[in-house]
Design a protein around this motif. Structure first.
Motif, PDB file in Angstrom:
ATOM      1  N   TYR A 172      10.028  57.658  19.410  1.00 40.85           N
ATOM      2  CA  TYR A 172      10.378  57.245  21.071  1.00 40.85           C
ATOM      3  C   TYR A 172      10.364  58.743  21.705  1.00 40.85           C
ATOM      4  O   TYR A 172       9.695  60.122  22.430  1.00 40.85           O
ATOM      5  CB  TYR A 172      11.217  56.991  21.680  1.00 40.85           C
ATOM      6  CG  TYR A 172      10.937  56.036  21.342  1.00 40.85           C
ATOM      7  CD1 TYR A 172      10.122  54.561  20.635  1.00 40.85           C
ATOM      8  CD2 TYR A 172      11.750  54.463  21.741  1.00 40.85           C
ATOM      9  CE1 TYR A 172      10.091  53.614  20.443  1.00 40.85           C
ATOM     10  CE2 TYR A 172      12.721  52.914  21.169  1.00 40.85           C
ATOM     11  CZ  TYR A 172      11.096  52.305  20.729  1.00 40.85           C
ATOM     12  OH  TYR A 172      11.021  51.224  20.264  1.00 40.85           O
ATOM     13  N   ARG A 179      14.164  54.713  15.151  1.00 37.36           N
ATOM     14  CA  ARG A 179      13.584  54.087  16.202  1.00 37.36           C
ATOM     15  C   ARG A 179      12.414  55.411  17.723  1.00 37.36           C
ATOM     16  O   ARG A 179      11.736  56.416  17.872  1.00 37.36           O
ATOM     17  CB  ARG A 179      12.632  52.761  16.609  1.00 37.36           C
ATOM     18  CG  ARG A 179      12.114  52.125  16.436  1.00 37.36           C
ATOM     19  CD  ARG A 179      12.555  50.306  16.913  1.00 37.36           C
ATOM     20  NE  ARG A 179      13.465  50.030  17.844  1.00 37.36           N
ATOM     21  CZ  ARG A 179      14.486  49.359  16.722  1.00 37.36           C
ATOM     22  NH1 ARG A 179      14.297  49.490  15.407  1.00 37.36           N
ATOM     23  NH2 ARG A 179      15.148  49.203  17.459  1.00 37.36           N
ATOM     24  N   LYS A 180      14.319  56.130  17.783  1.00 42.66           N
ATOM     25  CA  LYS A 180      14.261  55.921  18.896  1.00 42.66           C
ATOM     26  C   LYS A 180      14.060  57.936  19.041  1.00 42.66           C
ATOM     27  O   LYS A 180      12.794  58.536  19.835  1.00 42.66           O
ATOM     28  CB  LYS A 180      16.189  56.487  19.781  1.00 42.66           C
ATOM     29  CG  LYS A 180      16.529  54.469  20.007  1.00 42.66           C
ATOM     30  CD  LYS A 180      16.946  54.426  21.375  1.00 42.66           C
ATOM     31  CE  LYS A 180      17.469  53.588  22.332  1.00 42.66           C
ATOM     32  NZ  LYS A 180      18.664  53.255  23.254  1.00 42.66           N
TER      33      LYS A 180
END
Length: 97
Positions: A28, A24-25
């Motif tokens: 981002y 997920r990061k």
């Protein structure tokens, strides 16, 4: 049950959660070409990527010593684990030819 997992194993679910967090990061930060793209970017500033990750771990550790009612302890510990994984990946990427 995933391969290598034993009944009552507390580590497997946490490791899978950490892997999902790191993915997920990565999204981002827009690391499309390489998962370590953002992490190794600090080389431009003359900082070893694994050292930068260690500094981030220190920042998260200090957060745990602050007013704990405003800190999600589990989330902060997952962040620390994530930074440790990134640091290891950075070190290993330097060892590859």
């Amino acid at each position: 049950m995933p391969p290598g997992t034993q009944p009552g194993d507390p580590y497997g679910p946490i490791c899978r959660q950490l892997e999902a967090l790191l993915a997920r990061k990565r999204g981002y930060y827009g690391c499309q070409d390489s998962p370590l793209e953002n992490a190794v970017g600090v080389l431009e500033d003359g900082i070893e990527p694994w050292v930068y990750q260690l500094a981030r771990i220190g920042e998260k550790r200090r957060r745990l010593h602050g007013p704990l009612k405003t800190v999600d302890i589990e989330k902060t510990l997952m962040d620390i684990a994530g930074h440790a994984v990134v640091a290891i990946a950075c070190l290993r990427s330097k060892e590859e030819p």
